[in-house]
Enzyme design. Structure first.
Site, PDB file in Angstrom:
ATOM      1  N   CYS A  99      25.792  17.876  17.672  1.00 20.74           N
ATOM      2  CA  CYS A  99      25.546  16.683  18.359  1.00 20.74           C
ATOM      3  C   CYS A  99      26.438  16.969  19.846  1.00 20.74           C
ATOM      4  O   CYS A  99      27.623  17.200  19.578  1.00 20.74           O
ATOM      5  CB  CYS A  99      26.053  15.469  17.797  1.00 20.74           C
ATOM      6  SG  CYS A  99      26.439  14.030  19.197  1.00 20.74           S
ATOM      7  N   ASN A 119     -12.573   4.680  12.616  1.00 21.35           N
ATOM      8  CA  ASN A 119     -12.101   5.711  11.500  1.00 21.35           C
ATOM      9  C   ASN A 119     -13.340   6.438  11.129  1.00 21.35           C
ATOM     10  O   ASN A 119     -14.424   5.720  10.780  1.00 21.35           O
ATOM     11  CB  ASN A 119     -11.482   5.218  10.431  1.00 21.35           C
ATOM     12  CG  ASN A 119     -10.580   6.083   9.504  1.00 21.35           C
ATOM     13  OD1 ASN A 119     -11.134   7.087   9.372  1.00 21.35           O
ATOM     14  ND2 ASN A 119      -9.296   6.046   9.360  1.00 21.35           N
ATOM     15  N   HIS A 139       7.610   5.005  14.433  1.00 20.28           N
ATOM     16  CA  HIS A 139       8.324   6.021  13.634  1.00 20.28           C
ATOM     17  C   HIS A 139       8.931   6.952  14.542  1.00 20.28           C
ATOM     18  O   HIS A 139       9.228   8.129  14.035  1.00 20.28           O
ATOM     19  CB  HIS A 139       7.003   6.960  12.845  1.00 20.28           C
ATOM     20  CG  HIS A 139       6.507   5.787  11.933  1.00 20.28           C
ATOM     21  ND1 HIS A 139       5.292   6.155  11.082  1.00 20.28           N
ATOM     22  CD2 HIS A 139       7.030   4.637  11.255  1.00 20.28           C
ATOM     23  CE1 HIS A 139       4.951   5.253  10.174  1.00 20.28           C
ATOM     24  NE2 HIS A 139       5.969   4.343  10.330  1.00 20.28           N
ATOM     25  N   CYS A 190      29.660  14.647  19.637  1.00 15.94           N
ATOM     26  CA  CYS A 190      30.592  14.586  18.729  1.00 15.94           C
ATOM     27  C   CYS A 190      30.858  15.662  17.602  1.00 15.94           C
ATOM     28  O   CYS A 190      31.695  15.837  16.972  1.00 15.94           O
ATOM     29  CB  CYS A 190      30.574  13.135  17.645  1.00 15.94           C
ATOM     30  SG  CYS A 190      28.931  13.538  16.623  1.00 15.94           S
ATOM     31  N   SER A 241      -4.795   5.844   7.849  1.00 19.76           N
ATOM     32  CA  SER A 241      -5.101   5.565   6.365  1.00 19.76           C
ATOM     33  C   SER A 241      -4.614   4.227   6.126  1.00 19.76           C
ATOM     34  O   SER A 241      -5.087   3.754   4.959  1.00 19.76           O
ATOM     35  CB  SER A 241      -4.649   6.761   5.664  1.00 19.76           C
ATOM     36  OG  SER A 241      -3.348   6.708   5.744  1.00 19.76           O
ATOM     37  N   VAL A 246       4.391  10.226  16.475  1.00 21.07           N
ATOM     38  CA  VAL A 246       5.623  10.675  17.073  1.00 21.07           C
ATOM     39  C   VAL A 246       5.263  11.722  18.018  1.00 21.07           C
ATOM     40  O   VAL A 246       6.197  12.733  18.571  1.00 21.07           O
ATOM     41  CB  VAL A 246       6.631  11.220  15.879  1.00 21.07           C
ATOM     42  CG1 VAL A 246       7.023   9.897  14.981  1.00 21.07           C
ATOM     43  CG2 VAL A 246       5.956  12.389  15.079  1.00 21.07           C
TER      44      VAL A 246
HETATM   45  P1  OAD Z   1      -2.747   9.620   8.004  1.00 17.66           P
HETATM   46  O1  OAD Z   1      -2.972  11.306   7.754  1.00 17.66           O
HETATM   47  O2  OAD Z   1      -2.480   9.138   6.560  1.00 17.66           O
HETATM   48  O3  OAD Z   1      -4.394   9.019   7.972  1.00 17.66           O
HETATM   49  C1  OAD Z   1      -5.010   9.357   9.037  1.00 17.66           C
HETATM   50  C2  OAD Z   1      -6.367   8.644   9.281  1.00 17.66           C
HETATM   51  O4  OAD Z   1      -7.164   9.064  10.350  1.00 17.66           O
HETATM   52  C3  OAD Z   1      -7.306   8.638   7.979  1.00 17.66           C
HETATM   53  O5  OAD Z   1      -7.747   7.620   7.616  1.00 17.66           O
HETATM   54  C4  OAD Z   1      -8.460   9.800   8.621  1.00 17.66           C
HETATM   55  O6  OAD Z   1      -9.706   9.390   8.177  1.00 17.66           O
HETATM   56  C5  OAD Z   1      -8.405   9.175  10.173  1.00 17.66           C
HETATM   57  N1  OAD Z   1      -9.016  10.434  11.039  1.00 17.66           N
HETATM   58  C6  OAD Z   1      -9.204  11.570  11.122  1.00 17.66           C
HETATM   59  N2  OAD Z   1      -9.676  12.006  12.007  1.00 17.66           N
HETATM   60  C7  OAD Z   1      -9.982  10.982  12.970  1.00 17.66           C
HETATM   61  C8  OAD Z   1     -10.538  10.908  14.318  1.00 17.66           C
HETATM   62  N3  OAD Z   1     -10.978  11.939  14.897  1.00 17.66           N
HETATM   63  N4  OAD Z   1     -10.815   9.679  14.718  1.00 17.66           N
HETATM   64  C9  OAD Z   1     -10.213   8.498  14.052  1.00 17.66           C
HETATM   65  N5  OAD Z   1      -9.583   8.741  12.837  1.00 17.66           N
HETATM   66  C10 OAD Z   1      -9.552   9.867  12.049  1.00 17.66           C
HETATM   67  O7  OAD Z   1      -2.033   9.094   9.180  1.00 17.66           O
HETATM   68  P2  OAD Z   1      -1.220   7.786   9.292  1.00 17.66           P
HETATM   69  O8  OAD Z   1      -2.248   6.770   8.764  1.00 17.66           O
HETATM   70  O9  OAD Z   1      -0.859   7.865  10.796  1.00 17.66           O
HETATM   71  O10 OAD Z   1       5.235   8.653   8.758  1.00 17.66           O
HETATM   72  O11 OAD Z   1      -0.038   8.103   8.388  1.00 17.66           O
HETATM   73  C11 OAD Z   1       1.236   7.130   8.495  1.00 17.66           C
HETATM   74  C12 OAD Z   1       2.354   7.930   8.312  1.00 17.66           C
HETATM   75  O12 OAD Z   1       2.416   8.405   7.195  1.00 17.66           O
HETATM   76  C13 OAD Z   1       2.649   8.502   9.504  1.00 17.66           C
HETATM   77  O13 OAD Z   1       3.246   7.987  10.706  1.00 17.66           O
HETATM   78  C14 OAD Z   1       3.753   9.548   8.834  1.00 17.66           C
HETATM   79  C15 OAD Z   1       3.169   9.701   7.543  1.00 17.66           C
HETATM   80  O14 OAD Z   1       3.878  10.120   6.394  1.00 17.66           O
HETATM   81  C16 OAD Z   1       6.221   9.270   8.834  1.00 17.66           C
HETATM   82  O15 OAD Z   1       6.508  10.256   9.056  1.00 17.66           O
HETATM   83  C17 OAD Z   1       7.286   8.147   8.586  1.00 17.66           C
END
Ligand code: OAD
Length: 260
Positions: A162, A228, A135, A165, A204, A119
């Site tokens: 808002c 990753n 998201h 409204c 992740s 985001v």
């Molecule tokens: P996570 O924090 O779950 O995962 C981040 C991933 O990035 C992990 O697998 C790390 O190993 C990897 N990582 C860390 N540093 C890195 C680097 N320099 N290069 C490449 N990878 C690296 O984040 P998301 O998978 O994005 O949702 O999480 C998914 C959703 O969960 C988010 O969009 C958010 C969260 O709650 C909402 O807020 C709705």
């Protein structure tokens, strides 16, 4: 793939990264490419991830208290303050070489879809267009009763009313328990079904439905390349893990694709 560590503050050029020939070949031959990104793609910009053990946001805060509609109903001021903090944090960061490489990669392919769970708007700031945001985006607020969206505000005391409204504004992001924007979701899954190559970068893969996008691409015949630094599932047919930080791996991959 082994990678040397980058030295803190070093002026030297980044370490050489060895991209396996099979990945280079696949990436050169591909015509339809999807990149799915998560918080890890912005980690090297200084934006905290969610689930990294020591530094992740969910190691310090409880998602139930900050990222659900129930939390906002219960304690809107606290939820609002957390998003104001995250907006301010973004004011001090810049896109990194991973965002830049993805923006450049899009021009190499007849079809390139960039799907993000983030985001933070850093893909757009690096020059990517038509980013499919699953998201939402911290740069916007929206009316709680759906009358529209506005530029995200950083008022300390919130949430503000808002402008249309008078009901409450909320950040225009998807909270746990909420539906993802249907248009973005449909576009992402359609692109996954049709692509030759899917890059899954810095996620992740624990949050659905985004986590299913690489699986759909793989089941439809695409090669999936995971970028990753942490281990992922076992490698398999058309499933390759490039282990390293996205800010190093993606520029190296881009260079190899261009050499062809
Ligand atoms: P996570 O924090 O779950 O995962 C981040 C991933 O990035 C992990 O697998 C790390 O190993 C990897 N990582 C860390 N540093 C890195 C680097 N320099 N290069 C490449 N990878 C690296 O984040 P998301 O998978 O994005 O949702 O999480 C998914 C959703 O969960 C988010 O969009 C958010 C969260 O709650 C909402 O807020 C709705």
């Amino acid at each position: 793939m082994e990678m040397a560590e980058r030295e803190e503050g070093s002026e030297e050029s980044p370490p050489e990264v060895e991209i396996p020939e099979a990945v280079v070949e696949t990436a050169r031959r591909a015509r339809r490419v999807v990149a799915v990104t998560g918080a890890g793609v912005s980690a090297e910009s200084g934006v905290p991830t969610f689930r990294d053990a020591m530094t992740g946001l969910w190691a310090r805060f409880r998602a139930e208290d900050l990222a659900t509609p129930e939390a906002f109903a219960r304690d809107p001021a606290t939820v609002w303050a957390w998003y104001v903090w995250r907006r301010r944090l973004l004011e001090g960061v810049r896109p990194n070489p991973a965002h830049e490489a993805l923006a450049e990669m899009s021009s190499l392919y007849p079809e390139f879809a960039l799907v993000t769970q983030n985001v933070d708007g850093l893909h757009q700031r690096a020059g990517s267009t038509d980013v499919i945001e699953l998201h939402g985006n911290l740069a916007r607020d929206r009316c709680e009763v759906e009358c529209g969206s506005w530029p995200g505000r950083t008022d300390e005391e919130g949430p503000p009313p808002c402008p249309a409204c008078g009901r409450r504004l909320r950040p225009d992001v998807v909270w746990f328990g909420e539906l993802l924007p249907s248009g973005a979701l449909m576009t992402a899954f359609e692109a996954a079904e049709q692509c030759d190559l899917l890059l899954s970068i810095g996620t992740s893969g624990l949050v659905e439905p985004a986590a299913s996008i690489p699986r759909v691409a793989h089941a439809s015949g695409a090669t999936v390349v995971v970028v990753n630094p942490e281990p992922s599932g076992p490698p398999g047919e058309r499933m390759i893990h490039l282990r390293g930080p996205a800010g190093i791996v993606l520029p190296a991959l881009l260079t190899r694709i261009r050499e062809g």
